[in-house]
Enzyme design. Structure first.
Site, PDB file in Angstrom:
ATOM      1  N   HIS A 187      -1.354   1.622  -4.246  1.00  0.00           N
ATOM      2  CA  HIS A 187      -1.672   3.044  -4.136  1.00  0.00           C
ATOM      3  C   HIS A 187      -0.719   3.928  -4.931  1.00  0.00           C
ATOM      4  O   HIS A 187      -0.621   5.118  -4.681  1.00  0.00           O
ATOM      5  CB  HIS A 187      -1.702   3.457  -2.659  1.00  0.00           C
ATOM      6  CG  HIS A 187      -2.793   2.759  -1.892  1.00  0.00           C
ATOM      7  ND1 HIS A 187      -2.817   2.675  -0.524  1.00  0.00           N
ATOM      8  CD2 HIS A 187      -3.901   2.103  -2.330  1.00  0.00           C
ATOM      9  CE1 HIS A 187      -3.900   1.984  -0.152  1.00  0.00           C
ATOM     10  NE2 HIS A 187      -4.559   1.632  -1.221  1.00  0.00           N
ATOM     11  N   CYS A 198      -4.380  12.329 -20.239  1.00  0.00           N
ATOM     12  CA  CYS A 198      -3.819  11.434 -21.265  1.00  0.00           C
ATOM     13  C   CYS A 198      -2.973  10.312 -20.655  1.00  0.00           C
ATOM     14  O   CYS A 198      -2.497   9.440 -21.369  1.00  0.00           O
ATOM     15  CB  CYS A 198      -3.015  12.220 -22.299  1.00  0.00           C
ATOM     16  SG  CYS A 198      -1.415  12.809 -21.710  1.00  0.00           S
ATOM     17  N   GLN A 243       0.845  -1.196   0.000  1.00  0.00           N
ATOM     18  CA  GLN A 243       0.000   0.000   0.000  1.00  0.00           C
ATOM     19  C   GLN A 243       0.880   1.247   0.000  1.00  0.00           C
ATOM     20  O   GLN A 243       0.391   2.350  -0.056  1.00  0.00           O
ATOM     21  CB  GLN A 243      -0.859   0.033   1.262  1.00  0.00           C
ATOM     22  CG  GLN A 243      -1.800  -1.121   1.400  1.00  0.00           C
ATOM     23  CD  GLN A 243      -2.658  -0.958   2.652  1.00  0.00           C
ATOM     24  OE1 GLN A 243      -3.723  -0.366   2.620  1.00  0.00           O
ATOM     25  NE2 GLN A 243      -2.168  -1.461   3.752  1.00  0.00           N
TER      26      GLN A 243
HETATM   27  P1  NAD Z   1      -1.744   2.674   8.554  1.00  0.00           P
HETATM   28  O1  NAD Z   1      -1.089   3.972   8.884  1.00  0.00           O
HETATM   29  O2  NAD Z   1      -3.209   2.593   8.529  1.00  0.00           O
HETATM   30  O3  NAD Z   1      -1.258   1.554   9.577  1.00  0.00           O
HETATM   31  C1  NAD Z   1       0.054   1.321   9.861  1.00  0.00           C
HETATM   32  C2  NAD Z   1       0.099   0.147  10.844  1.00  0.00           C
HETATM   33  O4  NAD Z   1       1.448  -0.145  11.073  1.00  0.00           O
HETATM   34  C3  NAD Z   1      -0.531   0.441  12.190  1.00  0.00           C
HETATM   35  O5  NAD Z   1      -1.400  -0.603  12.550  1.00  0.00           O
HETATM   36  C4  NAD Z   1       0.659   0.531  13.158  1.00  0.00           C
HETATM   37  O6  NAD Z   1       0.384  -0.033  14.411  1.00  0.00           O
HETATM   38  C5  NAD Z   1       1.669  -0.293  12.436  1.00  0.00           C
HETATM   39  N1  NAD Z   1       3.048   0.136  12.655  1.00  0.00           N
HETATM   40  C6  NAD Z   1       3.546   1.396  12.695  1.00  0.00           C
HETATM   41  N2  NAD Z   1       4.869   1.370  12.852  1.00  0.00           N
HETATM   42  C7  NAD Z   1       5.215   0.051  12.902  1.00  0.00           C
HETATM   43  C8  NAD Z   1       6.446  -0.624  13.045  1.00  0.00           C
HETATM   44  N3  NAD Z   1       7.601   0.032  13.160  1.00  0.00           N
HETATM   45  N4  NAD Z   1       6.436  -1.970  13.041  1.00  0.00           N
HETATM   46  C9  NAD Z   1       5.288  -2.668  12.943  1.00  0.00           C
HETATM   47  N5  NAD Z   1       4.082  -2.074  12.811  1.00  0.00           N
HETATM   48  C10 NAD Z   1       4.065  -0.726  12.778  1.00  0.00           C
HETATM   49  O7  NAD Z   1      -1.098   2.215   7.207  1.00  0.00           O
HETATM   50  P2  NAD Z   1      -1.688   1.364   6.032  1.00  0.00           P
HETATM   51  O8  NAD Z   1      -2.364   0.155   6.553  1.00  0.00           O
HETATM   52  O9  NAD Z   1      -0.584   1.233   5.054  1.00  0.00           O
HETATM   53  O10 NAD Z   1      -2.818   2.273   5.369  1.00  0.00           O
HETATM   54  C11 NAD Z   1      -2.759   3.666   5.303  1.00  0.00           C
HETATM   55  C12 NAD Z   1      -2.499   4.313   3.986  1.00  0.00           C
HETATM   56  O11 NAD Z   1      -1.382   5.119   4.184  1.00  0.00           O
HETATM   57  C13 NAD Z   1      -2.140   3.486   2.818  1.00  0.00           C
HETATM   58  O12 NAD Z   1      -3.033   3.838   1.833  1.00  0.00           O
HETATM   59  C14 NAD Z   1      -0.738   3.951   2.368  1.00  0.00           C
HETATM   60  O13 NAD Z   1      -0.740   4.143   0.980  1.00  0.00           O
HETATM   61  C15 NAD Z   1      -0.578   5.266   3.022  1.00  0.00           C
HETATM   62  N6  NAD Z   1       0.730   5.681   3.540  1.00  0.00           N
HETATM   63  C16 NAD Z   1       1.880   5.223   2.985  1.00  0.00           C
HETATM   64  C17 NAD Z   1       3.095   5.618   3.506  1.00  0.00           C
HETATM   65  C18 NAD Z   1       4.342   5.106   2.861  1.00  0.00           C
HETATM   66  O14 NAD Z   1       4.376   4.938   1.650  1.00  0.00           O
HETATM   67  N7  NAD Z   1       5.388   4.845   3.646  1.00  0.00           N
HETATM   68  C19 NAD Z   1       3.150   6.453   4.623  1.00  0.00           C
HETATM   69  C20 NAD Z   1       1.951   6.921   5.163  1.00  0.00           C
HETATM   70  C21 NAD Z   1       0.739   6.513   4.609  1.00  0.00           C
HETATM   71 ZN    ZN Z   2      -1.841  14.891 -20.888  1.00  0.00          ZN
END
Ligand code: NAD
Ligand code: ZN
Length: 267
Positions: free
Chosen positions: A124, A135, A104
């Site tokens: 995502h 386009c 994600q």
């Molecule tokens: P989320 O933020 O909903 O959940 C993250 C989960 O990871 C939580 O349950 C938390 O307890 C756990 N967590 C946090 N740090 C941790 C660690 N060090 N070790 C183990 N577990 C840990 O994230 P999600 O489920 O990916 O969904 C949220 C959305 O956020 C997604 O759509 C994603 O695209 C986006 N997102 C992505 C990034 C990235 O690319 N790094 C950053 C922020 C948000």
């Molecule tokens: Zn274009």
């Protein structure tokens, strides 16, 4: 976290032949990229409702706000380095067991760690590219943002069709790429082990994937700091930090693989 659970997870990985690894923001927090739900993160400084796809489409002021938000979140992702959990996924791929890596995340850290493009499905999208919403041409992100800075452009538009340019990530309200989604569900249905690292499993439709895998008979392992709504489906739950927990599983996994190969592990 019990030692016994680490061993069960390692054994499941050793026995598996078609592994799907599914990752969320939690795999990257140890690399310095905050997840969405941590207090004080960039996300909490912006109103989600102003950053939807529909708002972006509707008015220049929202496109401006989006790019401001995007430029604020990007440096942390650009400068981050993969951690032990990202590297473990690469190691699993090298054993030949990995069917797919479904993420994600938009930060590109899996690829930076060495995961292959062919096996990686970015549900995502990615911050590393920019796309024209009309386009669908794509550009390298730094090329576009470099031009924005040099020419003081606040909102970029497509030089071919005039459509608005947006980071190649999926905003709220934007549909997920059909092909990527289809492939992800297919892999979830065909795997024999579904390993989740760092996801709250609350974002749809991504969180349907473990259900799909379970229904098809796969074992489920969850490595996450907190509870998720689907914990009851899991065969093994390892509550802990993604990096060290994944590494602990990998250490046991390596021993099992070496034993099978007839190599006595050096103590
Ligand atoms: P989320 O933020 O909903 O959940 C993250 C989960 O990871 C939580 O349950 C938390 O307890 C756990 N967590 C946090 N740090 C941790 C660690 N060090 N070790 C183990 N577990 C840990 O994230 P999600 O489920 O990916 O969904 C949220 C959305 O956020 C997604 O759509 C994603 O695209 C986006 N997102 C992505 C990034 C990235 O690319 N790094 C950053 C922020 C948000
Ligand atoms: Zn274009």
């Amino acid at each position: 976290m019990r030692e016994e659970d680490i061993l069960t997870a390692a054994r499941a990985l050793h026995e598996a032949q078609r592994v799907v690894v599914f990752t969320g923001a939690g795999i990257s927090t140890e690399s310095g990229i905050p997840d969405f739900r941590s207090p004080g993160g960039i996300w909490s400084r912006y109103n989600q409702d102003d950053l939807t796809y529909q708002k972006f489409r509707s008015h220049e002021k929202y496109r401006k706000l989006y790019w401001e938000y995007d430029r604020a979140r990007y440096p942390a992702m650009r400068d981050a380095e993969p951690n032990a959990a990202h590297r473990a996924v690469v190691e699993i791929e090298k054993t030949g067991k990995l069917a797919a890596l479904i993420t994600q995340n938009i930060d590109g850290l899996h690829q930076k760690a060495g995961s292959s493009r062919e096996k990686t499905f970015e549900l995502h999208g990615t911050v590393k590219e920019v796309t024209c919403l009309d386009c669908h041409r794509r550009w390298d992100r730094d090329e576009i943002t470099g031009k924005m800075e040099a020419e003081r452009i606040e909102v970029p538009y497509c030089e071919h069709c005039g459509g608005p340019l947006k980071c190649a990530t999926i905003a709220f309200g934007q549909t997920l790429p059909a092909e990527v989604l289809e492939q992800s569900f297919l892999h979830a249905r065909n795997c024999d082990l579904f390993l989740i690292i760092g996801s709250s499993l609350v974002v749809q439709p991504a969180s349907m994937l473990p259900i799909e895998a379970k229904r098809s008979g796969a074992r489920l392992i969850l490595i996450n700091l907190s509870e998720t709504p689907y914990d009851r489906l899991m065969d093994v739950i390892l509550h802990g930090l993604a990096g060290p927990t994944t590494e602990a599983v990998m250490q046991e996994f390596r021993k099992l693989e070496q034993c099978q190969a007839g190599v006595v592990p050096a103590e």
